[in-house]
Design a protein around this motif. Sequence first.
Motif, PDB file in Angstrom:
ATOM      1  N   ASP A   1       7.548  -4.121  -4.183  1.00 34.31           N
ATOM      2  CA  ASP A   1       8.672  -3.773  -3.751  1.00 34.31           C
ATOM      3  C   ASP A   1       7.888  -2.560  -2.967  1.00 34.31           C
ATOM      4  OD1 ASP A   1      10.424  -5.836  -3.558  1.00 34.31           O
ATOM      5  OD2 ASP A   1      11.345  -5.292  -4.830  1.00 34.31           O
ATOM      6  N   ILE A   2       7.239  -1.458  -3.739  1.00 34.54           N
ATOM      7  CA  ILE A   2       6.857  -0.194  -3.312  1.00 34.54           C
ATOM      8  C   ILE A   2       5.530  -0.958  -2.247  1.00 34.54           C
ATOM      9  CG2 ILE A   2       6.683   2.452  -3.655  1.00 34.54           C
ATOM     10  CD1 ILE A   2       7.514   2.417  -6.352  1.00 34.54           C
ATOM     11  N   GLU A   3       4.597  -1.617  -2.986  1.00 32.70           N
ATOM     12  CA  GLU A   3       3.571  -1.271  -1.837  1.00 32.70           C
ATOM     13  C   GLU A   3       3.945  -2.347  -0.085  1.00 32.70           C
ATOM     14  OE1 GLU A   3       1.815  -2.676  -6.517  1.00 32.70           O
ATOM     15  OE2 GLU A   3       1.018  -4.130  -4.234  1.00 32.70           O
ATOM     16  N   ALA A   4       4.973  -3.580  -0.827  1.00 33.83           N
ATOM     17  CA  ALA A   4       4.801  -3.356   0.520  1.00 33.83           C
ATOM     18  C   ALA A   4       5.224  -3.181   1.319  1.00 33.83           C
ATOM     19  CB  ALA A   4       5.942  -5.266   0.540  1.00 33.83           C
ATOM     20  N   PHE A   5       6.200  -2.116   0.778  1.00 32.10           N
ATOM     21  CA  PHE A   5       6.539  -0.802   1.591  1.00 32.10           C
ATOM     22  C   PHE A   5       6.158  -0.012   2.496  1.00 32.10           C
ATOM     23  CE2 PHE A   5      11.418   1.272   2.049  1.00 32.10           C
ATOM     24  CZ  PHE A   5      11.179   1.663   3.838  1.00 32.10           C
ATOM     25  N   ALA A   6       5.810   0.597   1.938  1.00 26.51           N
ATOM     26  CA  ALA A   6       4.273   1.552   1.760  1.00 26.51           C
ATOM     27  C   ALA A   6       3.000   0.598   3.285  1.00 26.51           C
ATOM     28  CB  ALA A   6       3.300   1.630   0.807  1.00 26.51           C
ATOM     29  N   GLN A   7       2.711   0.326   2.777  1.00 27.97           N
ATOM     30  CA  GLN A   7       2.345  -1.859   3.915  1.00 27.97           C
ATOM     31  C   GLN A   7       3.282  -1.422   5.273  1.00 27.97           C
ATOM     32  OE1 GLN A   7      -0.995  -2.930   3.625  1.00 27.97           O
ATOM     33  NE2 GLN A   7      -1.326  -2.852   1.204  1.00 27.97           N
ATOM     34  N   ALA A   8       4.426  -1.928   4.846  1.00 29.08           N
ATOM     35  CA  ALA A   8       5.341  -1.687   6.261  1.00 29.08           C
ATOM     36  C   ALA A   8       4.866  -0.366   7.128  1.00 29.08           C
ATOM     37  CB  ALA A   8       6.437  -2.401   6.323  1.00 29.08           C
ATOM     38  N   GLU A   9       4.848   0.424   6.496  1.00 32.33           N
ATOM     39  CA  GLU A   9       4.113   2.252   7.361  1.00 32.33           C
ATOM     40  C   GLU A   9       2.597   2.209   7.389  1.00 32.33           C
ATOM     41  OE1 GLU A   9       6.722   4.482   5.316  1.00 32.33           O
ATOM     42  OE2 GLU A   9       8.570   4.123   5.689  1.00 32.33           O
ATOM     43  N   HIS A  10       2.219   1.310   7.008  1.00 30.29           N
ATOM     44  CA  HIS A  10       0.397   0.982   7.215  1.00 30.29           C
ATOM     45  C   HIS A  10       0.134   2.490   6.126  1.00 30.29           C
ATOM     46  CE1 HIS A  10       1.192  -1.723  10.208  1.00 30.29           C
ATOM     47  NE2 HIS A  10       2.312  -0.798  10.747  1.00 30.29           N
ATOM     48  N   LEU A  11       0.879   2.386   5.469  1.00 37.99           N
ATOM     49  CA  LEU A  11       0.065   4.062   4.684  1.00 37.99           C
ATOM     50  C   LEU A  11      -0.943   3.037   3.376  1.00 37.99           C
ATOM     51  CD1 LEU A  11       3.331   6.842   4.753  1.00 37.99           C
ATOM     52  CD2 LEU A  11       0.810   6.439   5.791  1.00 37.99           C
ATOM     53  N   THR A  12      -1.664   2.755   3.248  1.00 33.66           N
ATOM     54  CA  THR A  12      -2.668   2.255   2.591  1.00 33.66           C
ATOM     55  C   THR A  12      -2.446   2.574   0.932  1.00 33.66           C
ATOM     56  OG1 THR A  12      -4.514   2.175   4.192  1.00 33.66           O
ATOM     57  CG2 THR A  12      -3.160   0.498   3.833  1.00 33.66           C
ATOM     58  N   ALA A  13      -3.003   3.906   1.528  1.00 32.58           N
ATOM     59  CA  ALA A  13      -3.084   4.880   0.364  1.00 32.58           C
ATOM     60  C   ALA A  13      -1.828   4.662  -0.652  1.00 32.58           C
ATOM     61  CB  ALA A  13      -4.091   6.099   0.579  1.00 32.58           C
ATOM     62  N   HIS A  14      -1.041   5.611  -0.359  1.00 32.63           N
ATOM     63  CA  HIS A  14       0.062   5.533  -0.892  1.00 32.63           C
ATOM     64  C   HIS A  14       0.118   3.788  -1.928  1.00 32.63           C
ATOM     65  CE1 HIS A  14       1.393   8.052   2.035  1.00 32.63           C
ATOM     66  NE2 HIS A  14       2.946   8.338   1.567  1.00 32.63           N
ATOM     67  N   ALA A  15       0.200   2.640  -0.799  1.00 31.29           N
ATOM     68  CA  ALA A  15      -0.091   1.255  -1.666  1.00 31.29           C
ATOM     69  C   ALA A  15      -0.591   1.488  -2.800  1.00 31.29           C
ATOM     70  CB  ALA A  15       0.092   0.273  -0.526  1.00 31.29           C
TER      71      ALA A  15
ATOM     72  N   TYR B   1      16.377  -6.369  13.791  1.00 31.03           N
ATOM     73  CA  TYR B   1      15.928  -7.046  13.283  1.00 31.03           C
ATOM     74  C   TYR B   1      15.466  -8.571  12.115  1.00 31.03           C
ATOM     75  CZ  TYR B   1      19.890  -4.286  10.182  1.00 31.03           C
ATOM     76  OH  TYR B   1      20.874  -4.293   9.336  1.00 31.03           O
ATOM     77  N   GLU B   2      15.460  -9.075  13.854  1.00 26.51           N
ATOM     78  CA  GLU B   2      14.240 -10.777  14.320  1.00 26.51           C
ATOM     79  C   GLU B   2      12.822  -9.784  13.659  1.00 26.51           C
ATOM     80  OE1 GLU B   2      15.863 -13.142  17.450  1.00 26.51           O
ATOM     81  OE2 GLU B   2      17.040 -12.815  17.029  1.00 26.51           O
ATOM     82  N   LEU B   3      12.429  -8.880  14.308  1.00 24.89           N
ATOM     83  CA  LEU B   3      11.156  -8.575  14.662  1.00 24.89           C
ATOM     84  C   LEU B   3      10.855  -8.421  12.954  1.00 24.89           C
ATOM     85  CD1 LEU B   3      11.416  -6.678  17.411  1.00 24.89           C
ATOM     86  CD2 LEU B   3       9.773  -9.046  17.581  1.00 24.89           C
ATOM     87  N   ALA B   4      11.853  -7.179  12.226  1.00 24.95           N
ATOM     88  CA  ALA B   4      11.683  -6.707  10.381  1.00 24.95           C
ATOM     89  C   ALA B   4      11.182  -7.596  10.394  1.00 24.95           C
ATOM     90  CB  ALA B   4      12.532  -5.678  10.933  1.00 24.95           C
ATOM     91  N   GLY B   5      11.598  -9.103  10.092  1.00 22.46           N
ATOM     92  CA  GLY B   5      11.090  -9.625   8.620  1.00 22.46           C
ATOM     93  C   GLY B   5      12.111  -9.534   7.701  1.00 22.46           C
ATOM     94  N   GLU B   6      12.625 -10.697   6.811  1.00 24.88           N
ATOM     95  CA  GLU B   6      13.577 -10.999   5.803  1.00 24.88           C
ATOM     96  C   GLU B   6      12.952  -9.991   4.900  1.00 24.88           C
ATOM     97  OE1 GLU B   6      15.083 -14.062   5.228  1.00 24.88           O
ATOM     98  OE2 GLU B   6      15.494 -14.527   6.927  1.00 24.88           O
ATOM     99  N   GLU B   7      11.585  -9.501   4.449  1.00 22.25           N
ATOM    100  CA  GLU B   7      10.810  -9.102   3.158  1.00 22.25           C
ATOM    101  C   GLU B   7      11.007  -7.819   3.751  1.00 22.25           C
ATOM    102  OE1 GLU B   7       6.339  -8.992   2.999  1.00 22.25           O
ATOM    103  OE2 GLU B   7       7.168  -7.949   1.139  1.00 22.25           O
ATOM    104  N   LEU B   8      10.506  -7.207   4.891  1.00 22.33           N
ATOM    105  CA  LEU B   8      11.103  -6.027   4.748  1.00 22.33           C
ATOM    106  C   LEU B   8      12.838  -4.713   5.065  1.00 22.33           C
ATOM    107  CD1 LEU B   8      10.003  -2.743   5.596  1.00 22.33           C
ATOM    108  CD2 LEU B   8      10.964  -3.210   7.737  1.00 22.33           C
ATOM    109  N   ILE B   9      13.398  -6.294   5.197  1.00 17.68           N
ATOM    110  CA  ILE B   9      14.971  -6.157   5.964  1.00 17.68           C
ATOM    111  C   ILE B   9      15.240  -6.044   3.859  1.00 17.68           C
ATOM    112  CG2 ILE B   9      16.748  -6.852   6.078  1.00 17.68           C
ATOM    113  CD1 ILE B   9      15.052  -7.906   8.346  1.00 17.68           C
ATOM    114  N   SER B  10      15.347  -6.729   3.021  1.00 16.08           N
ATOM    115  CA  SER B  10      15.614  -7.132   1.722  1.00 16.08           C
ATOM    116  C   SER B  10      15.002  -5.520   1.116  1.00 16.08           C
ATOM    117  CB  SER B  10      14.951  -8.000   1.299  1.00 16.08           C
ATOM    118  OG  SER B  10      14.211  -8.080   0.032  1.00 16.08           O
TER     119      SER B  10
END
Lengths: 433, 433
Positions: free
Chosen positions: A407-421, B76-85
């Motif tokens: 989950d943390i890795e995916a959140f960091a990726q969503a913010e484009h902070l790859t070194a965080h991930a 919500y549609e653009l963000a996608g379910e993974e990030l929302i969860s």
Amino acid sequence: MRIQKLDRHTRRNLLEDLLKRSPNQYGSYEEGVTRILEDVKSKGDEALFEYTAKFDHADINEQNIRVTEEEIREAYELAGEELISIIRKALVNIRSYHEKQRQYSWFDSKPDGTILGQKVTALQRVGVYVPGGKAAYPSSVLMNIVPAKVAGVEEIVMVTPPGKDGKVNPNTLVAANEAGADVIYKVGGAQAVGALAYGTGCIPKVDKIVGPGNIYVALAKKAVYGYVSIDAIAGPSEILVIADDSANPRYVAADLLSQAEHDELASAILVTTSEELARRVSEEVDEFLGVLSRSEIIRKSLDNYGYILVAESMDEAIDIANEIASEHLEIQTRNPYDVMTKIRNAGAIFIGEYASEPLGDYFAGPNHVLPTNGTARFFSPLSVDDFIKKSSIIGYSREALEKIHTDIEAFAQAEHLTAHANSIKVRFEDKEA
Amino acid sequence: MRIQKLDRHTRRNLLEDLLKRSPNQYGSYEEGVTRILEDVKSKGDEALFEYTAKFDHADINEQNIRVTEEEIREAYELAGEELISIIRKALVNIRSYHEKQRQYSWFDSKPDGTILGQKVTALQRVGVYVPGGKAAYPSSVLMNIVPAKVAGVEEIVMVTPPGKDGKVNPNTLVAANEAGADVIYKVGGAQAVGALAYGTGCIPKVDKIVGPGNIYVALAKKAVYGYVSIDAIAGPSEILVIADDSANPRYVAADLLSQAEHDELASAILVTTSEELARRVSEEVDEFLGVLSRSEIIRKSLDNYGYILVAESMDEAIDIANEIASEHLEIQTRNPYDVMTKIRNAGAIFIGEYASEPLGDYFAGPNHVLPTNGTARFFSPLSVDDFIKKSSIIGYSREALEKIHTDIEAFAQAEHLTAHANSIKVRFEDKEA
């Protein structure tokens, strides 16, 4: 005092009037303050001595800038036993109240190896500014030093301007010594604030600067905010009394005048539901004005910022009190605790006809350094909170991190902070390999 | 990364270097910010729309400045379910931690009729600034809104700059909606700070402004401090890792890089007692630099403010950590809790090799808005404390006041405040008459 019906027009004028007293309006002094601060930063002690000669007409140098034990002994003799004994009695109450404000470190742990918490640490070194001259109030020295002491600050550095003779007001010195100042330097004004913020040869850099001062001191504190922390910038004093027809007009009048005497910018406002009380308070004010020694200041401050407002209802009175957010608020009504529950914004709330404002200034225990000029909407009285800070504590086990690492890795990726991930990922790469 | 022995020379240079990043050094931008704030104050919405056209190249007006429910649904549609969860899971932890920071009103009463206490009230309306563009971090939205919400703030007003198309980043909108923003306006920069501080036709005046921003936003916040409260002014991000020879060099390297990737002013420092670890971390850093997507930024930030320092002893390592007062501090040693007890100054303390810094950025629960640039000496992480304020409560009976009334009168006389003395005296004049 002027008596006005509390209508929309009065209300708007009143709020605009009060805001005129804001220290934010004194832009014209800023240039001078900036120059002083720059001088202190670049020239250190030399600048301190020069400005003290210029503004305080005192000859201060490396040898005499620090108050000696001999000078403190002398001050005790000059202050006299009565004042010393009263200061000690007041200190008992002030310490006792502030002890109750202490905050403690805490943590919360889970069997999976998670430990989350908050560590409370006292500031290490604090500077207390104490005005000289006519504003040398020993009570203010107590109120600024005690919360720092209770918080556990290791070193309390006081600064205060000397008189022409190079001496400090003896009452100030006694109060400082009783409250627990560790060292006292004879320097005031923006130059003293600069010294505390940047450090000089004689004066050590501190973590926070507190204490009241004139406009130069206030602007200097604002300018160094960020290098060091500061307390709220103090504006002129204020009292607002909410009263119904049960209030004693003589007490109300006396309390209004007790704040009006501070200076010509002080504000004293009564909001009452009773036209009869409004009239009688105004009469009592006139009577007191004939006998009080500071009636000239009082007259000016009442002319400028004194109001008796007649409200339609108690709710309306409470509403304007919340909008003004007065430094001191007295509630002199039949059911004062009912009114108290509806107060959002006030520095200190005095409840009932024997809780006169000066009781809080000197003796009850709560701090008399309070938010002014509407800032009670977001600031608090000076307290132990001002002399501590917190650090978050985060302890995690492999087991605890493993449950959430993707989950943390995916959140960091969503913010484009790859070194965080990456920093989470490397801890589990053995598994993924 | 450069490896240096931690001697007096290195130490001084390092501390001077880090301070160069202070927002206090950006005086040249101040004039522009002052003009924007004055325009917003005098022209209101009109100024907001003009500056948004000028800086964000977006056409914003009374009709579209407020984010609509329709726009939130779209987000919500653009963000996608993974990030929302993931956002929802993170929110559970963040809320749970901040709930523990709540403070409560208290009182202490004595049988003589004395009631002393402290009333805790939430701020009424708070403004949250959220950057747009490349710095649009949904995690930061959560961290700024949750403590306000937990404190009980009635209205949370968020501002964030729109893109050229007049839209707001969808991830930002989802995070804001999940965390509980009450209303969101499309405006950014110093003009947004001005709107929140003074109020405009569209945007209501708030009590406090929080949230990160560029140098214009930081300077604008500093300028309006006093009209409203602000959070600490955020500087560039920092990590300091204290490690001994037991630390995993790959984890340490990954964690250093996770902060270095923020921007070129970010600082990543390892202080270790092990020369071997120093060397191996440096090698791991080089290896990661070959694969990480933001390696260009990382390289610059390491060149500017990256250090591997070899200390003589753990005490020396702790000492420099306390002096630097880093935003994030990781302790990767054999006995990390022993080290923790000696840490005075740090925003957040990460303990043990699985407490990687990004865990705190996103998920553990403690706030990721932390004091930077040495201000952990006196500031705390953003917390529920930032969204409450306190009022002292003072209730006294005649009996209680009678015991001390002559002391208070004497204290007031010693300060030449005769109207203060009078306000106590009038309450007992019947006795003295």
